[in-house]
Design a protein around this motif. Structure first.
Motif, PDB file in Angstrom:
ATOM      1  N   ILE A   1     -24.688  94.390  24.236  1.00 38.08           N
ATOM      2  CA  ILE A   1     -24.390  94.390  25.669  1.00 38.08           C
ATOM      3  C   ILE A   1     -24.964  95.660  26.274  1.00 38.08           C
ATOM      4  O   ILE A   1     -24.567  96.766  25.915  1.00 38.08           O
ATOM      5  CB  ILE A   1     -22.878  94.283  25.938  1.00 38.08           C
ATOM      6  CG1 ILE A   1     -22.355  92.971  25.355  1.00 38.08           C
ATOM      7  CG2 ILE A   1     -22.593  94.358  27.442  1.00 38.08           C
ATOM      8  CD1 ILE A   1     -20.864  92.778  25.492  1.00 38.08           C
TER       9      ILE A   1
ATOM     10  N   GLU B   1     -17.458  89.456  25.949  1.00 36.35           N
ATOM     11  CA  GLU B   1     -17.634  88.467  24.874  1.00 36.35           C
ATOM     12  C   GLU B   1     -16.672  87.300  25.044  1.00 36.35           C
ATOM     13  O   GLU B   1     -17.044  86.131  24.865  1.00 36.35           O
ATOM     14  CB  GLU B   1     -17.436  89.138  23.522  1.00 36.35           C
ATOM     15  CG  GLU B   1     -18.551  90.097  23.130  1.00 36.35           C
ATOM     16  CD  GLU B   1     -18.322  90.745  21.772  1.00 36.35           C
ATOM     17  OE1 GLU B   1     -19.287  91.280  21.215  1.00 36.35           O
ATOM     18  OE2 GLU B   1     -17.173  90.682  21.276  1.00 36.35           O
TER      19      GLU B   1
ATOM     20  N   THR C   1     -17.696  84.927  27.977  1.00 34.45           N
ATOM     21  CA  THR C   1     -18.944  84.188  27.780  1.00 34.45           C
ATOM     22  C   THR C   1     -18.935  83.342  26.509  1.00 34.45           C
ATOM     23  O   THR C   1     -19.771  82.448  26.354  1.00 34.45           O
ATOM     24  CB  THR C   1     -20.136  85.147  27.707  1.00 34.45           C
ATOM     25  OG1 THR C   1     -19.938  86.077  26.626  1.00 34.45           O
ATOM     26  CG2 THR C   1     -20.305  85.910  29.019  1.00 34.45           C
TER      27      THR C   1
ATOM     28  N   ALA D   1     -19.706  84.596  23.786  1.00 31.86           N
ATOM     29  CA  ALA D   1     -20.797  85.173  22.998  1.00 31.86           C
ATOM     30  C   ALA D   1     -20.222  86.176  22.010  1.00 31.86           C
ATOM     31  O   ALA D   1     -20.118  87.372  22.298  1.00 31.86           O
ATOM     32  CB  ALA D   1     -21.814  85.836  23.922  1.00 31.86           C
TER      33      ALA D   1
ATOM     34  N   ILE E   1     -22.537  80.429  28.087  1.00 29.92           N
ATOM     35  CA  ILE E   1     -22.833  81.848  28.267  1.00 29.92           C
ATOM     36  C   ILE E   1     -23.308  82.114  29.693  1.00 29.92           C
ATOM     37  O   ILE E   1     -22.854  83.053  30.356  1.00 29.92           O
ATOM     38  CB  ILE E   1     -23.882  82.305  27.243  1.00 29.92           C
ATOM     39  CG1 ILE E   1     -23.277  82.281  25.841  1.00 29.92           C
ATOM     40  CG2 ILE E   1     -24.403  83.705  27.579  1.00 29.92           C
ATOM     41  CD1 ILE E   1     -24.286  82.460  24.727  1.00 29.92           C
TER      42      ILE E   1
ATOM     43  N   LEU F   1     -21.387  84.404  32.557  1.00 27.19           N
ATOM     44  CA  LEU F   1     -22.015  85.564  33.190  1.00 27.19           C
ATOM     45  C   LEU F   1     -21.951  85.466  34.713  1.00 27.19           C
ATOM     46  O   LEU F   1     -21.796  86.485  35.401  1.00 27.19           O
ATOM     47  CB  LEU F   1     -23.470  85.693  32.728  1.00 27.19           C
ATOM     48  CG  LEU F   1     -23.655  86.154  31.276  1.00 27.19           C
ATOM     49  CD1 LEU F   1     -25.107  86.027  30.848  1.00 27.19           C
ATOM     50  CD2 LEU F   1     -23.168  87.589  31.090  1.00 27.19           C
TER      51      LEU F   1
ATOM     52  N   ALA G   1     -25.403  90.219  36.041  1.00 24.08           N
ATOM     53  CA  ALA G   1     -24.948  89.795  34.715  1.00 24.08           C
ATOM     54  C   ALA G   1     -25.925  88.727  34.234  1.00 24.08           C
ATOM     55  O   ALA G   1     -25.933  87.604  34.744  1.00 24.08           O
ATOM     56  CB  ALA G   1     -23.518  89.250  34.773  1.00 24.08           C
ATOM     57  N   THR G   2     -26.773  89.094  33.279  1.00 24.63           N
ATOM     58  CA  THR G   2     -27.813  88.197  32.799  1.00 24.63           C
ATOM     59  C   THR G   2     -27.898  88.270  31.276  1.00 24.63           C
ATOM     60  O   THR G   2     -27.201  89.068  30.636  1.00 24.63           O
ATOM     61  CB  THR G   2     -29.190  88.578  33.389  1.00 24.63           C
ATOM     62  OG1 THR G   2     -29.517  89.919  32.982  1.00 24.63           O
ATOM     63  CG2 THR G   2     -29.172  88.523  34.915  1.00 24.63           C
ATOM     64  N   TYR G   3     -28.755  87.436  30.714  1.00 29.30           N
ATOM     65  CA  TYR G   3     -28.997  87.511  29.273  1.00 29.30           C
ATOM     66  C   TYR G   3     -30.464  87.221  29.013  1.00 29.30           C
ATOM     67  O   TYR G   3     -31.161  86.628  29.850  1.00 29.30           O
ATOM     68  CB  TYR G   3     -28.111  86.525  28.504  1.00 29.30           C
ATOM     69  CG  TYR G   3     -28.520  85.083  28.660  1.00 29.30           C
ATOM     70  CD1 TYR G   3     -29.219  84.422  27.658  1.00 29.30           C
ATOM     71  CD2 TYR G   3     -28.202  84.373  29.811  1.00 29.30           C
ATOM     72  CE1 TYR G   3     -29.610  83.107  27.802  1.00 29.30           C
ATOM     73  CE2 TYR G   3     -28.578  83.058  29.964  1.00 29.30           C
ATOM     74  CZ  TYR G   3     -29.278  82.419  28.953  1.00 29.30           C
ATOM     75  OH  TYR G   3     -29.659  81.111  29.103  1.00 29.30           O
TER      76      TYR G   3
ATOM     77  N   LEU H   1     -27.039  90.661  26.127  1.00 28.75           N
ATOM     78  CA  LEU H   1     -26.468  90.462  27.455  1.00 28.75           C
ATOM     79  C   LEU H   1     -26.629  91.749  28.249  1.00 28.75           C
ATOM     80  O   LEU H   1     -26.518  92.847  27.685  1.00 28.75           O
ATOM     81  CB  LEU H   1     -24.985  90.107  27.375  1.00 28.75           C
ATOM     82  CG  LEU H   1     -24.570  88.950  26.464  1.00 28.75           C
ATOM     83  CD1 LEU H   1     -23.060  88.749  26.540  1.00 28.75           C
ATOM     84  CD2 LEU H   1     -25.294  87.680  26.823  1.00 28.75           C
ATOM     85  N   ARG H   2     -26.864  91.602  29.549  1.00 29.72           N
ATOM     86  CA  ARG H   2     -26.927  92.784  30.414  1.00 29.72           C
ATOM     87  C   ARG H   2     -25.919  92.622  31.535  1.00 29.72           C
ATOM     88  O   ARG H   2     -26.040  91.699  32.362  1.00 29.72           O
ATOM     89  CB  ARG H   2     -28.328  92.998  30.991  1.00 29.72           C
ATOM     90  CG  ARG H   2     -28.395  94.218  31.903  1.00 29.72           C
ATOM     91  CD  ARG H   2     -29.812  94.618  32.249  1.00 29.72           C
ATOM     92  NE  ARG H   2     -29.833  95.847  33.046  1.00 29.72           N
ATOM     93  CZ  ARG H   2     -29.732  97.063  32.558  1.00 29.72           C
ATOM     94  NH1 ARG H   2     -29.617  97.240  31.248  1.00 29.72           N
ATOM     95  NH2 ARG H   2     -29.759  98.125  33.338  1.00 29.72           N
TER      96      ARG H   2
END
Length: 198
Positions: free
Chosen positions: A18, A30, A33, A35, A46, A50, A67-69, A83-84
């Motif tokens: 993260i 976590e 999501t 994840a 997910i 987010l 909030a992205t991945y 994940l960001r």
């Protein structure tokens, strides 16, 4: 009719990294999501989680939150998920002086809560909306300025400074020669009635 379905091997999350900074803990991200290491990689779950995280942060006045991945490469039975979640600055809105705002809810003019955004165009529209409302209410020389400062890391102040000036009433209406208007028709026109706010 026969359908042959080959689901293939289930993809498992091997690790979760993260990135970014936010008030949410790693465990919270976590959990929301799904994840977590060892769980099945469910991309839609997910992505939806987010979106909820981003909207939650923006509702807490972190209007620049993201909030992205990073989608993992296709193939394989294990993925290393990144994940960001970055909250951005906590935004404080200031109006000076606060009692010089036009009548009505503040959100009618500055919809940052409703939009969950501090986009510069949105803020410029808010400044114009305040100024127009004041001028329509008799403060026809009103001016509104907008600025922002970051007094410390993680905090941003957005300030609207209002100079209403004097309030004006219609004292008299003079018609230029040659206009095909009667004084009586002008006297009953909204905004031109004697005694109304100009």
């Amino acid at each position: 009719l026969v359908f042959l379905v080959d689901a293939g091997p289930r993809t498992i999350i091997r690790t979760v990294t993260i990135e970014g900074s936010s008030p949410l803990s790693k465990a919270t991200i976590e959990s929301r999501t799904g994840a977590v290491p060892g769980a099945a990689f469910r991309e839609r779950q997910i992505a939806a989680g987010l979106v909820v995280i981003r909207d939650t942060l923006r509702s807490r006045k972190y209007y620049a939150a993201i909030a992205t991945y990073t989608p993992p490469p296709p193939g394989g039975t294990e993925v290393d998920l990144v994940l960001r979640v970055d909250a951005g600055p906590l935004v404080e809105l200031q109006i000076e002086p606060s009692d010089h705002m036009p009548s009505g809810p503040r959100s009618n003019y500055i919809p940052i809560d409703r939009e969950g955004s501090i986009d510069p165009d949105l803020l410029d529209d808010a400044r114009s909306a305040i100024q127009t409302a004041l001028r329509n209410d008799g403060y026809w020389k009103a001016e509104v300025q907008r600025d922002q400062t970051d007094p410390e890391p993680g905090r941003r102040i957005i300030r609207f400074t209002i100079d209403r000036g004097k309030r004006y009433r219609v004292a008299s209406v003079e018609l230029a020669p040659g206009l095909r208007l009667s004084p009586d028709s002008v006297a009953h026109t909204d905004g031109l009635k004697i005694g109304e706010w100009f």
